[in-house]
Design a protein around this motif. Structure first.
Motif, PDB file in Angstrom:
ATOM      1  N   LEU A  90     -41.107 -17.321   9.908  1.00 46.37           N
ATOM      2  CA  LEU A  90     -40.225 -17.487   8.770  1.00 46.37           C
ATOM      3  C   LEU A  90     -39.002 -18.280   9.212  1.00 46.37           C
ATOM      4  O   LEU A  90     -38.317 -17.921  10.154  1.00 46.37           O
ATOM      5  CB  LEU A  90     -39.785 -16.105   8.244  1.00 46.37           C
ATOM      6  N   LEU A  91     -38.764 -19.386   8.514  1.00 51.04           N
ATOM      7  CA  LEU A  91     -37.642 -20.275   8.819  1.00 51.04           C
ATOM      8  C   LEU A  91     -36.590 -20.085   7.751  1.00 51.04           C
ATOM      9  O   LEU A  91     -36.857 -20.229   6.555  1.00 51.04           O
ATOM     10  CB  LEU A  91     -38.116 -21.731   8.858  1.00 51.04           C
ATOM     11  N   LEU A  92     -35.364 -19.709   8.155  1.00 49.70           N
ATOM     12  CA  LEU A  92     -34.288 -19.448   7.221  1.00 49.70           C
ATOM     13  C   LEU A  92     -33.211 -20.512   7.359  1.00 49.70           C
ATOM     14  O   LEU A  92     -32.942 -21.023   8.462  1.00 49.70           O
ATOM     15  CB  LEU A  92     -33.674 -18.074   7.501  1.00 49.70           C
ATOM     16  N   SER A  93     -32.581 -20.752   6.244  1.00 51.85           N
ATOM     17  CA  SER A  93     -31.474 -21.710   6.249  1.00 51.85           C
ATOM     18  C   SER A  93     -30.226 -21.018   6.756  1.00 51.85           C
ATOM     19  O   SER A  93     -30.174 -19.773   6.808  1.00 51.85           O
ATOM     20  CB  SER A  93     -31.237 -22.242   4.823  1.00 51.85           C
ATOM     21  N   PRO A  94     -29.210 -21.719   7.158  1.00 51.69           N
ATOM     22  CA  PRO A  94     -27.957 -21.078   7.623  1.00 51.69           C
ATOM     23  C   PRO A  94     -27.352 -20.149   6.575  1.00 51.69           C
ATOM     24  O   PRO A  94     -26.818 -19.094   6.922  1.00 51.69           O
ATOM     25  CB  PRO A  94     -27.052 -22.273   7.917  1.00 51.69           C
ATOM     26  N   GLU A  95     -27.431 -20.533   5.306  1.00 50.75           N
ATOM     27  CA  GLU A  95     -26.888 -19.662   4.263  1.00 50.75           C
ATOM     28  C   GLU A  95     -27.660 -18.351   4.166  1.00 50.75           C
ATOM     29  O   GLU A  95     -27.090 -17.275   4.015  1.00 50.75           O
ATOM     30  CB  GLU A  95     -26.951 -20.395   2.908  1.00 50.75           C
ATOM     31  N   GLU A  96     -28.994 -18.451   4.280  1.00 58.82           N
ATOM     32  CA  GLU A  96     -29.815 -17.241   4.231  1.00 58.82           C
ATOM     33  C   GLU A  96     -29.567 -16.353   5.445  1.00 58.82           C
ATOM     34  O   GLU A  96     -29.525 -15.124   5.315  1.00 58.82           O
ATOM     35  CB  GLU A  96     -31.302 -17.623   4.175  1.00 58.82           C
ATOM     36  N   ILE A  97     -29.338 -16.997   6.578  1.00 57.39           N
ATOM     37  CA  ILE A  97     -29.046 -16.205   7.794  1.00 57.39           C
ATOM     38  C   ILE A  97     -27.719 -15.485   7.628  1.00 57.39           C
ATOM     39  O   ILE A  97     -27.566 -14.329   8.004  1.00 57.39           O
ATOM     40  CB  ILE A  97     -29.036 -17.135   9.021  1.00 57.39           C
ATOM     41  N   ARG A  98     -26.693 -16.188   7.040  1.00 58.68           N
ATOM     42  CA  ARG A  98     -25.386 -15.565   6.853  1.00 58.68           C
ATOM     43  C   ARG A  98     -25.491 -14.390   5.883  1.00 58.68           C
ATOM     44  O   ARG A  98     -24.911 -13.328   6.116  1.00 58.68           O
ATOM     45  CB  ARG A  98     -24.413 -16.623   6.307  1.00 58.68           C
ATOM     46  N   ARG A  99     -26.221 -14.581   4.776  1.00 57.40           N
ATOM     47  CA  ARG A  99     -26.361 -13.496   3.813  1.00 57.40           C
ATOM     48  C   ARG A  99     -27.120 -12.301   4.435  1.00 57.40           C
ATOM     49  O   ARG A  99     -26.791 -11.147   4.174  1.00 57.40           O
ATOM     50  CB  ARG A  99     -27.121 -13.998   2.577  1.00 57.40           C
ATOM     51  N   ARG A 100     -28.081 -12.593   5.257  1.00 59.62           N
ATOM     52  CA  ARG A 100     -28.834 -11.504   5.897  1.00 59.62           C
ATOM     53  C   ARG A 100     -27.948 -10.718   6.841  1.00 59.62           C
ATOM     54  O   ARG A 100     -28.032  -9.491   6.923  1.00 59.62           O
ATOM     55  CB  ARG A 100     -30.049 -12.086   6.626  1.00 59.62           C
ATOM     56  N   ARG A 101     -27.064 -11.462   7.565  1.00 63.71           N
ATOM     57  CA  ARG A 101     -26.153 -10.777   8.483  1.00 63.71           C
ATOM     58  C   ARG A 101     -25.173  -9.895   7.711  1.00 63.71           C
ATOM     59  O   ARG A 101     -24.885  -8.761   8.127  1.00 63.71           O
ATOM     60  CB  ARG A 101     -25.388 -11.797   9.306  1.00 63.71           C
ATOM     61  N   LEU A 102     -24.649 -10.425   6.606  1.00 69.02           N
ATOM     62  CA  LEU A 102     -23.736  -9.623   5.799  1.00 69.02           C
ATOM     63  C   LEU A 102     -24.451  -8.367   5.243  1.00 69.02           C
ATOM     64  O   LEU A 102     -23.874  -7.271   5.203  1.00 69.02           O
ATOM     65  CB  LEU A 102     -23.173 -10.449   4.645  1.00 69.02           C
ATOM     66  N   LYS A 103     -25.670  -8.576   4.860  1.00 66.83           N
ATOM     67  CA  LYS A 103     -26.457  -7.437   4.338  1.00 66.83           C
ATOM     68  C   LYS A 103     -26.681  -6.394   5.414  1.00 66.83           C
ATOM     69  O   LYS A 103     -26.538  -5.177   5.176  1.00 66.83           O
ATOM     70  CB  LYS A 103     -27.797  -7.960   3.806  1.00 66.83           C
ATOM     71  N   ASN A 104     -27.000  -6.860   6.620  1.00 72.44           N
ATOM     72  CA  ASN A 104     -27.216  -5.919   7.726  1.00 72.44           C
ATOM     73  C   ASN A 104     -25.931  -5.185   8.087  1.00 72.44           C
ATOM     74  O   ASN A 104     -25.951  -3.985   8.393  1.00 72.44           O
ATOM     75  CB  ASN A 104     -27.767  -6.651   8.948  1.00 72.44           C
ATOM     76  N   LEU A 105     -24.793  -5.933   8.030  1.00 71.48           N
ATOM     77  CA  LEU A 105     -23.509  -5.300   8.323  1.00 71.48           C
ATOM     78  C   LEU A 105     -23.183  -4.238   7.278  1.00 71.48           C
ATOM     79  O   LEU A 105     -22.679  -3.141   7.600  1.00 71.48           O
ATOM     80  CB  LEU A 105     -22.400  -6.354   8.374  1.00 71.48           C
ATOM     81  N   ALA A 106     -23.437  -4.554   6.021  1.00 73.85           N
ATOM     82  CA  ALA A 106     -23.159  -3.584   4.962  1.00 73.85           C
ATOM     83  C   ALA A 106     -24.034  -2.332   5.117  1.00 73.85           C
ATOM     84  O   ALA A 106     -23.551  -1.194   4.996  1.00 73.85           O
ATOM     85  CB  ALA A 106     -23.391  -4.222   3.597  1.00 73.85           C
TER      86      ALA A 106
END
Length: 528
Positions: A481-497
């Motif tokens: 699975l290849l993610l864009s930088p925006e998707e990676i940032r949103r995933r990190r924020l989601k994981n942090l939350a």
């Protein structure tokens, strides 16, 4: 071989590890509500205390070789019977009212439900076998002091009920044996009367009289032989006297034979019947049946026989008229001797008949003796059986009365409280040693099961082998699975939350756990 086994184990565990990594947030968040709910229950659940009393079975003080108890049954069976009695509604209602138990429940529910609830709080650890001589009585509730009081009261009730039960059983046993003894005594007296009446009715035919009957019979038989011998001798004398009479009459018969029929008739009328028969015998030896003297003599004999028959029917032989005398001294003396001999013969024959009757009587007695013996055996057997039963019941009655006196003096087997209930210091509910592991297992078991169900219903493939197995297609390549930088940032924020929420949730869990161990279970039970 070892590498193959390791690869097999890795292939088995690897899917579950992947599942945990994929659904880690579901697992973490799914356990938090259950953990919090379980800890809150431990903090707010009302405390339940339990008090126990140890009761020991003390054997009777008097050795059983001297006084044997009438209370039967094993200890465990008797304890279960006592439990059924003291846990009845009447007994438990007295305890509830005496100690004011379950006041809130009594206001809301009827007494039947309160009694059933108290039965659940009461517990009797019955002996597992007959040899075990100790058992525990316990009661649980929220007030530790009240729990101890109720437990001791219940244990005392247990001991008192055992004493009453043993005394009642001993008394009832003695009373029952006394009643049965009275019934057997009446039957025994009736049997004695029957036996006595039977012996009186068959006196002389009893087995113990057999020897005396045989002795008497032998004596009677000897007496009968003597009588028969005397009769034979008397008959011989009689024949001899008749022969002498015959000789004396011979000369007279020759003179009388020449007289007329009328004179012959008058002459024959003065002769006795034996003389007439003797004269007829002499005439028949000289003349034929058609001779006039023979015919006249036969008529005279028939007349004499008829008169003699009538005389025998109307008078006794002893009153028979004396023989007619002829005036000839010798002939008259012989007639008197003949009469005396005939009288002696009649007496001997009468005595013979009496002896024969007695012989027949004793023979009948001897013949009936085996029959009477068998009948007497049957009667005696019933009497002996009743006598043995009466003696056994009498002995048992005396033993039962001794056992009842032993129980009244409280010298028999008893239940004694050796360790009374004390005020419990620690509650038995909630039990953290059992609840904490249970809460953990339920929480993570629920969250793990939820994650597995969600993963199962997602209809996604995470392993190329699963695609090949389900679709029967060859997998040429796997593209990650290849993610864009925006998707990676949103995933990190989601994981942090999610991480922050998980940390907060488990911080609450840790706080409740710390509060639970610091304050103890049930610290906030009053808030509910």
């Amino acid at each position: 071989m070892t590498e193959t086994k390791q690869n097999s184990i890795q292939q088995t565990i690897y899917p579950y590890i992947q599942l945990i990594l994929r659904r880690k947030w579901i697992i973490l968040f799914g356990a938090i509500p259950i953990l919090i709910a379980g800890l809150i229950y431990c903090l707010t659940a009302p405390l339940t205390y339990k008090a126990s009393a140890l009761i020991v079975v003390v054997p009777q003080k008097v050795p059983e070789s001297y006084v044997r108890t009438t209370v039967t049954g094993r200890n465990d069976e008797r304890i279960r019977g006592i439990v059924q009695q003291i846990t009845s509604r009447t007994s438990l209602e007295k305890l509830i009212k005496q100690y004011n138990l379950y006041p809130e429940m009594r206001q809301k529910y009827p007494m039947e439900i309160v009694v059933e609830h108290m039965k659940k709080d009461l517990e009797v650890e019955s002996p597992r076998n007959e040899r075990q001589t100790t058992f525990h009585v316990s009661f649980q509730g929220r007030n530790p002091r009240l729990v101890a009081k109720v437990t001791n009261a219940f244990a005392n009730l247990f001991v008192e009920q055992n004493l009453k039960l043993r005394e009642s059983q001993s008394t009832n046993t003695a009373k029952f044996l006394e009643e049965e003894l009275g019934k057997i005594y009446v039957k025994l007296k009736k049997r004695e009367e029957t036996l006595k009446k039977y012996k009186m009715e068959h006196m002389g035919e009893l087995p113990e009289q057999r020897q005396s009957n045989l002795t008497t019979l032998a004596a009677l038989q000897r007496q009968l032989q003597d009588i028969q011998e005397n009769i034979r001798r008397a008959e011989d004398r009689k024949l001899l006297i008749r022969q002498q009479l015959s000789d004396q009459r011979t000369s007279l018969s020759l003179v009388q034979s020449q007289q007329g029929a009328q004179s012959r008739h008058g002459a024959t009328s003065n002769l006795s019947l034996p003389e007439l028969k003797e004269r007829l015998r002499i005439l028949l030896s000289r003349y034929t049946e058609n001779h006039p003297d023979v015919i006249a003599l036969k008529k005279a004999i028939a007349k004499q026989e008829k008169l003699l028959q009538i005389h025998k029917e109307n008078a006794a032989e002893s009153s028979a008229p004396a023989p007619s005398l002829t005036g000839n001294p010798a002939l008259d003396a012989l007639k008197l001797q003949l009469r005396s001999t005939e009288f002696e013969i009649r007496q001997l024959k009468e005595e013979k008949r009496n002896v024969e009757k007695q012989i027949a009587l004793y023979q009948k007695r001897i013949e009936n003796t085996p029959k009477r013996e068998q009948e007497l055996i049957d009667l005696t057997r019933d009497y002996e059986n009743l006598k043995r039963t009466y003696d056994d019941l009498l002995q048992k009655k005396l033993e039962a009365e001794q056992a009842a006196a032993l129980e009244r003096r409280q010298q028999g087997e008893q239940f004694r409280i050796v360790d009374p209930a004390r005020v419990p210091e620690r509650p038995v509910k909630p039990d953290l040693k059992k609840l904490i592991p249970l809460i953990l297992v339920v929480a993570f078991g629920f969250s793990g099961g939820l994650a597995f169900v969600i993963d199962l219903l997602s209809n996604k493939y995470y392993d190329p082998d699963d695609v090949k197995a389900d679709l029967d297609l060859e997998i040429l390549a796997c593209i990650p699975l290849l993610l864009s930088p925006e998707e990676i940032r949103r995933r990190r924020l989601k994981n942090l939350a999610f991480s922050f929420a998980a940390v907060c949730g488990y911080a609450v869990v840790l706080g409740l756990t710390a509060l639970l161990f610091l304050k103890g279970p049930g610290s906030f039970s009053g808030l509910i």
